[in-house]
Write an enzyme that holds these catalytic residues in place. Structure first.
Site, PDB file in Angstrom:
ATOM      1  N   GLY A  37       0.790  -1.218   0.000  1.00  0.00           N
ATOM      2  CA  GLY A  37       0.000   0.000   0.000  1.00  0.00           C
ATOM      3  C   GLY A  37       0.828   1.277   0.000  1.00  0.00           C
ATOM      4  O   GLY A  37       0.294   2.356   0.249  1.00  0.00           O
ATOM      5  N   PRO A  92       5.135  -4.236  -0.880  1.00  0.00           N
ATOM      6  CA  PRO A  92       4.667  -3.228  -1.827  1.00  0.00           C
ATOM      7  C   PRO A  92       4.490  -3.792  -3.235  1.00  0.00           C
ATOM      8  O   PRO A  92       5.273  -4.649  -3.664  1.00  0.00           O
ATOM      9  CB  PRO A  92       5.798  -2.189  -1.820  1.00  0.00           C
ATOM     10  N   GLY A  93       3.455  -3.339  -3.919  1.00  0.00           N
ATOM     11  CA  GLY A  93       3.261  -3.713  -5.316  1.00  0.00           C
ATOM     12  C   GLY A  93       3.439  -2.488  -6.192  1.00  0.00           C
ATOM     13  O   GLY A  93       4.428  -2.325  -6.898  1.00  0.00           O
ATOM     14  N   ARG A  94       2.469  -1.592  -6.057  1.00  0.00           N
ATOM     15  CA  ARG A  94       2.454  -0.363  -6.862  1.00  0.00           C
ATOM     16  C   ARG A  94       3.794   0.380  -6.839  1.00  0.00           C
ATOM     17  O   ARG A  94       4.284   0.827  -7.867  1.00  0.00           O
ATOM     18  CB  ARG A  94       1.363   0.549  -6.286  1.00  0.00           C
ATOM     19  N   TYR A 118     -11.567   3.477 -10.799  1.00  0.00           N
ATOM     20  CA  TYR A 118     -11.331   4.166  -9.521  1.00  0.00           C
ATOM     21  C   TYR A 118     -11.411   5.689  -9.648  1.00  0.00           C
ATOM     22  O   TYR A 118     -11.152   6.396  -8.668  1.00  0.00           O
ATOM     23  CB  TYR A 118      -9.935   3.822  -8.979  1.00  0.00           C
ATOM     24  N   CYS A 167     -17.447   1.456 -26.107  1.00  0.00           N
ATOM     25  CA  CYS A 167     -18.824   1.945 -26.035  1.00  0.00           C
ATOM     26  C   CYS A 167     -19.326   1.915 -24.590  1.00  0.00           C
ATOM     27  O   CYS A 167     -20.151   1.070 -24.218  1.00  0.00           O
ATOM     28  CB  CYS A 167     -19.735   1.107 -26.917  1.00  0.00           C
ATOM     29  N   GLU A 168     -18.803   2.827 -23.790  1.00  0.00           N
ATOM     30  CA  GLU A 168     -19.167   2.943 -22.373  1.00  0.00           C
ATOM     31  C   GLU A 168     -18.947   4.403 -21.998  1.00  0.00           C
ATOM     32  O   GLU A 168     -17.893   4.951 -22.311  1.00  0.00           O
ATOM     33  CB  GLU A 168     -18.208   2.124 -21.486  1.00  0.00           C
ATOM     34  N   TYR A 178      -0.860  -1.989 -12.143  1.00  0.00           N
ATOM     35  CA  TYR A 178      -2.285  -2.227 -12.400  1.00  0.00           C
ATOM     36  C   TYR A 178      -2.701  -1.646 -13.760  1.00  0.00           C
ATOM     37  O   TYR A 178      -3.809  -1.156 -13.923  1.00  0.00           O
ATOM     38  CB  TYR A 178      -3.142  -1.660 -11.253  1.00  0.00           C
TER      39      TYR A 178
HETATM   40  C1  LIG Z   1      -2.494  -5.798  -3.526  1.00  0.00           C
HETATM   41  C2  LIG Z   1      -1.768  -6.288  -2.366  1.00  0.00           C
HETATM   42  C3  LIG Z   1      -0.540  -5.708  -1.994  1.00  0.00           C
HETATM   43  C4  LIG Z   1       0.083  -4.553  -2.718  1.00  0.00           C
HETATM   44  O1  LIG Z   1      -0.642  -3.377  -2.683  1.00  0.00           O
HETATM   45  P1  LIG Z   1       0.003  -2.069  -3.311  1.00  0.00           P
HETATM   46  O2  LIG Z   1      -0.987  -1.005  -3.017  1.00  0.00           O
HETATM   47  O3  LIG Z   1       0.146  -2.313  -4.767  1.00  0.00           O
HETATM   48  O4  LIG Z   1       1.312  -1.844  -2.658  1.00  0.00           O
HETATM   49  C5  LIG Z   1       0.120  -6.259  -0.916  1.00  0.00           C
HETATM   50  N1  LIG Z   1      -0.388  -7.306  -0.228  1.00  0.00           N
HETATM   51  C6  LIG Z   1      -1.553  -7.876  -0.568  1.00  0.00           C
HETATM   52  C7  LIG Z   1      -2.035  -9.033   0.210  1.00  0.00           C
HETATM   53  C8  LIG Z   1      -2.278  -7.391  -1.634  1.00  0.00           C
HETATM   54  O5  LIG Z   1      -3.439  -7.959  -1.951  1.00  0.00           O
END
Ligand SMILES: *Cc1c(COP(=O)(O)O)cnc(C)c1O
Length: 421
Positions: A232, A268-270, A310, A349-350, A378
């Site tokens: 997150g 972290p992902g994002r 979003y 078409c939305e 994403y």
């Molecule tokens: C999506 C997710 C993340 C990563 O979230 P980001 O906002 O992209 O950092 C981490 N842990 C879990 C379990 C998730 O589902």
């Protein structure tokens, strides 16, 4: 600018290279800079030197990205069988792979338990006692982690949790019992919580509270290898938003967890991929309307879903206007083509297929090349073939070279699943 800046803005991309890539590979085209992915990993590793950093692969599961992240030393947090498969495909080893089962379909559990036979060090995170039973039925007795629903704060009770929250994790108060029971059959190695994508520069409070509760729980249940406090970590989508102070987040996290006899983990992902990606797209249509100018581009909600889903803001630059003006970066600064408010829409078409409304942009013309910033997280991952629109191609940049890492889907492939029954 330091060698590894906290943020890469759309204006920092080299407009000329992006124009060349669009000319070579056509649009819509995702561009992923693997060097920037590596830099993001390095900043994370240096902010969390004694902690474990796991990349939440769902932000971008492309093989080139996963290989880069693995080489940079991040583990893999996977949310499905498919993501586990991709992690192994990218060379991850069992001990680096964590599978977090959210309402897992049986095929996912079957797949992961099979994979565990081959990779006995992988970890499965469960968010329900029910999932523990299903793993037991399948003969799994390996590394288990329990996902905790930490609630929203002190004094909070499971009965007042929102439905959205309750989907994820075992209610906080029930975790000690579940853990004690699970220890009889499994190698219980950790507890895990992920609050959502909420950590921003000026809102650290929720994160701090979640981490504090996890520290308390860890001290309560004892004997764990790790405490995973989720991902997150925010990125600045707006040009004028300051970047996250990663060191401050790391310090706050360590302080909030308190004294624990386990490794702290973050996922972290994002943060790893967002600013490493741009989406290139061309203007199909320019249509003056009463209150705005509608600009139709060849990337829509099936290419980049975030704005429609979003209401997300993404920076946008007109690279053709920038070229005409001789501007250096990808910021679209221009004198001849004065900025006018435009509404940018896709070809779907939305009515929700809108990237932005009334955004001031250099007056666009048909054929102009646009770059959309922060498209690395994403982005491709949420692409679909709705409206029977093939998915875009993807190019990776690395050490000054570029290579096609995902070819463009072809029209004839849209019927493939029907052709083979
Ligand atoms: C999506 C997710 C993340 C990563 O979230 P980001 O906002 O992209 O950092 C981490 N842990 C879990 C379990 C998730 O589902």
């Amino acid at each position: 600018m330091s060698e590894n800046p906290d943020v890469r803005r759309l204006a920092d991309w080299d407009g000329e290279s992006l124009r060349a890539l669009a000319a070579e590979h056509d649009t819509p085209l995702y561009v992923m800079d693997l060097d920037r992915v590596r830099e993001n990993c390095e900043r994370l590793k240096s902010a969390f030197p004694d902690e474990e950093v796991r990349y939440a692969v769902k932000a971008h599961t492309g093989r080139a990205v996963l290989e880069t992240v693995r080489e940079a030393g991040l583990a893999a947090e996977c949310a499905s069988a498919g993501e586990v498969m991709r992690a192994f495909d990218a060379g991850y080893e069992g001990h680096e792979v964590q599978y977090t089962a959210v309402n897992p379909p049986a095929v996912d559990l079957d797949y992961v338990v099979d994979a565990w036979e081959e990779h006995p060090d992988l970890t499965i995170t469960v968010g329900a006692a029910d999932t523990v039973d299903r793993l037991r039925e399948r003969g799994f007795d390996g590394r288990l982690c329990v996902r905790v629903n930490p609630g929203v704060g002190a004094g909070h009770h499971e009965k007042v949790q929102t439905g959205a929250n309750a989907k994820f994790g075992v209610p906080y108060d029930r975790v000690p019992d579940l853990l004690a029971e699970a220890r009889e059959d499994f190698d219980v190695v950790g507890i895990h919580a992920h609050a959502g994508s909420g950590i921003s520069g000026d809102d650290l409070e929720n994160h701090r509270e979640l981490v504090r509760r996890m520290g308390e729980l860890a001290r309560d249940v004892g004997e764990l290898e790790f405490v995973d406090v989720g991902g997150g970590f925010g990125v600045p989508y707006h040009e004028d938003e300051p970047p996250l102070d990663l060191e401050a987040v790391a310090d706050a996290t360590r302080e909030a967890i308190g004294d624990i006899d386990a490794t702290l983990a973050v996922e972290p992902g994002r943060y790893v991929v967002a600013d490493a990606g741009v989406l290139l797209t061309r203007v199909n249509t320019v249509k003056p309307a009463d209150d705005t100018t509608v600009v139709g581009i060849d990337a829509g909600m099936t290419t980049l879903l975030r704005p429609a889903m979003y209401g997300s803001y993404h920076a946008l630059a007109n690279l053709s206007a920038a070229e005409a003006d001789g501007a250096d970066g990808a910021d679209g600064a221009d004198d001849d083509r004065v900025a006018i408010p435009v509404t940018v829409t896709g070809p779907i078409c939305e009515s929700s297929d809108v990237l932005c409304e009334d955004r001031p942009l250099p007056r666009p013309a048909r054929g102009d090349l646009f770059a959309i910033g922060n498209a690395g997280a994403y982005g491709y991952e949420m692409a679909s073939t709705y409206n029977s629109r093939p998915r875009p191609a993807e190019v990776a940049l690395e050490s000054g070279d570029s290579r096609l890492v995902r070819r463009r889907e072809q029209l004839c492939e849209l019927t493939e699943l029907e052709d083979h029954v």
